[in-house]
Scaffold this active site. Structure first.
Site, PDB file in Angstrom:
ATOM      1  N   CYS A   1       0.835  -1.211   0.000  1.00 21.54           N
ATOM      2  CA  CYS A   1       0.000   0.000   0.000  1.00 21.54           C
ATOM      3  C   CYS A   1       0.866   1.255   0.000  1.00 21.54           C
ATOM      4  CB  CYS A   1      -0.921   0.022   1.211  1.00 21.54           C
ATOM      5  SG  CYS A   1      -1.988  -1.417   1.308  1.00 21.54           S
TER       6      CYS A   1
ATOM      7  N   CYS B   1      -2.813   8.879   5.807  1.00 19.99           N
ATOM      8  CA  CYS B   1      -1.572   8.917   6.594  1.00 19.99           C
ATOM      9  C   CYS B   1      -1.876   9.182   8.059  1.00 19.99           C
ATOM     10  CB  CYS B   1      -0.641  10.013   6.077  1.00 19.99           C
ATOM     11  SG  CYS B   1      -0.121   9.787   4.377  1.00 19.99           S
TER      12      CYS B   1
END
Lengths: 407, 127
Positions: B37, B105
């Site tokens: 990812c 994030c």
């Protein structure tokens, strides 16, 4: 470049090139002095424009061993590719509705073909090996009685791998299928002769060969066979009715000059760029776990797409803010998804995010290369210190056995 | 698209980058994300009397992922476990001015804090 208050070093020539100053000079008279429409046949302004266009056409044709009458001008590589794909598919729809292409095309070819698929065309996507090359026997096997078009990218924009266009052309000739070569990348250093390579349609882009943006060309074979295209826009009847619209005189003058300079300088540029590129690659290879994406030798001289294992590509770029490069997944980097080209190469899922594309050009200097090497190595070392994956690798952890927690 | 000044600052001067002894009973380690990812965060906390006395991170990921984890360690240091659990990804988004494509994030950083605490608590429970 100093626009952001900081000197930037350009290593993104596959995104776009600097317009050669000699090209700019060739274009300038056609903005404010000889600004006529080449379709105006009744006065000197029109004749001057026509003259410039004739010369531009001649020069582009010379670059690829074609006749001037076989070159038509477009707004760029994307339009050339679209016109080649849609133009042939629709013109020859009664003959058949099957297209053969590859898994590593630029989206300017891939997306039109997908659009045709939705309209009922059948498509065979040829896979590539891990260097990015298609298999010629697989191409032979893929062509059917109802195949009307084979469309293949010449030099790949992401990894630089160069397909064996002459062998592909020979197969297409033997099978009597129209061959479109997307040569937007590579004409600045590689010799492509449309007859020797058996090419029927060839797409070109101005700004990838040190010409201006907004201009491209499409070679359309006139004899054996005479290729016909259904136009995408209708209008004033320009370009033999295949591409309507007032011609871009300054752009054509510029693209013509760009083509002429490529023809004269491509051999020397190739030698110089290859040496600089290889110097860069050798320096990077001094680090552990660095991999080249693309063919080791059959590759455009400006292309250096490398994976720095255990470092995410975007962070690597952020660590060298004065170096202008692309993340390896070039065209699709806005979507954060690994590119279809990297996937087609079979690059491991983990390595896909670690690639970065340096692309050198005519104006790249040895000093710039050395600076980029230093910056990139510094960024890579810093980010490896920061990488939990690098730490695990150094500890000898087999990462394929780890069960990662996904979102 | 340019990064915010705060992201650049954390990237250039990461806070608490490094590792703690993962075998210690006082240390909790959280590893979240996956290489395929494009993001892996390792966040570690050292706990004394229910208070986080030290924190370290290592991150494989983009600048925003590095900044999110750097910020997370800065914040949790000195917090009690209960305070650290309460940190929300939206707090990180706000502090770093992350754009929408980078929100994941901050989510990862929140998960990393929670995973480190979980690891610490399971170590304590099995003592």
């Amino acid at each position: 470049m100093t626009g952001t208050g900081q000197q930037l070093y350009y290593f993104d020539n596959y995104a776009s090139t600097r317009t050669d100053p000699r090209v700019v000079e060739a274009m300038l008279p056609y903005f404010s002095e000889r600004y006529g429409n080449s379709n105006s046949r009744s006065h000197g302004f029109g004749w001057a424009a026509e003259e410039a266009i004739d010369l531009g056409r001649e020069r582009v044709a010379n670059l690829i061993g074609a006749k001037a009458a076989e070159v038509l001008f477009t707004s760029g590589g994307t339009e050339s590719c679209n016109l080649a794909v849609f133009g042939v598919a629709r013109m020859y729809a009664e003959k058949g509705k099957h297209i053969v292409t590859t898994a590593v095309e630029h989206r300017a070819v891939m997306d039109p073909i997908r659009a045709l698929e939705r309209e009922g065309w059948e498509v065979t996507y040829l896979p590539v090996d891990q260097t990015g090359l298609i298999d010629i026997d697989a191409l032979k096997g893929a062509i059917r009685d109802d195949t009307t078009l084979v469309s293949v990218i010449f030099g790949n924009n992401e990894i630089g791998t160069i397909q064996d266009s002459a062998a592909i052309g020979a197969v297409c000739k033997e099978k009597g299928v129209i061959f479109h070569l997307d040569a937007c990348m590579g004409l600045d250093t590689e010799v492509i002769d449309v007859d020797a390579h058996g090419v029927d349609l060839l797409s070109m882009s101005g700004h990838k060969i040190y010409g201006p943006k907004g201009i491209g060309a499409l070679y359309v074979r006139r004899r054996r066979p005479r290729v016909r295209l259904q136009p995408m826009m209708l209008g004033g009847g320009q370009e033999r009715g295949m591409r309507h619209g007032t011609l871009n005189t300054p752009g054509i003058a510029g693209m013509g000059m760009a083509a002429e300079l490529c023809r004269l300088e491509r051999d020397a540029d190739k030698v110089r760029m290859t040496a600089l590129r290889d110097r860069m690659y050798k320096a990077f290879m001094e680090l552990d776990e660095v991999y080249l994406n693309g063919h080791p030798t059959q590759r455009l001289p400006g292309a250096l797409n490398v994976s720095f294992n255990f470092i995410e590509g975007e962070s690597l770029m952020m660590g060298m803010p004065d170096i202008a490069v692309s993340s390896g997944s070039a065209c699709t980097s806005a979507t954060l998804e690994p590119s279809h080209v990297m996937r087609a190469l079979g690059v491991g899922e983990d390595l896909v995010h670690t690639s970065i594309r340096f692309s050198l050009g005519r104006f790249t200097t040895a000093a710039e290369v050395d600076h980029a090497i230093e910056q990139c190595m510094g960024s890579a070392n810093k980010l490896r210190d920061m990488s939990p994956l690098w730490e695990m690798f150094k500890e000898g952890v087999d990462m394929s056995t780890i069960e990662w927690k996904h979102d | 698209m340019a990064y915010s000044n705060k992201v650049v600052d954390h990237f250039d001067n990461p806070r608490n980058m490094g590792s703690l002894d993962k075998s210690s009973d006082e240390v909790g380690t959280g590893i979240v994300g996956a290489p395929e990812c494009g993001d892996v965060m390792k966040l570690q906390i050292q706990v004394e009397n229910d208070r986080i006395v030290d924190a370290k991170f290592k991150t494989f990921g983009c600048g925003s992922a590095i900044a999110s984890s750097s910020l997370a360690t800065e914040w949790v240091k000195g917090m009690t476990i209960a305070e650290a659990v309460a940190i929300k990804n939206t707090d990180i988004v706000e502090e770093l001015a992350l754009p929408p494509v980078k929100i994941h994030c901050s989510v990862l950083a929140e998960e990393a804090i929670k995973a480190a605490i979980e690891d610490y608590q399971s170590k304590q429970a099995s003592k």
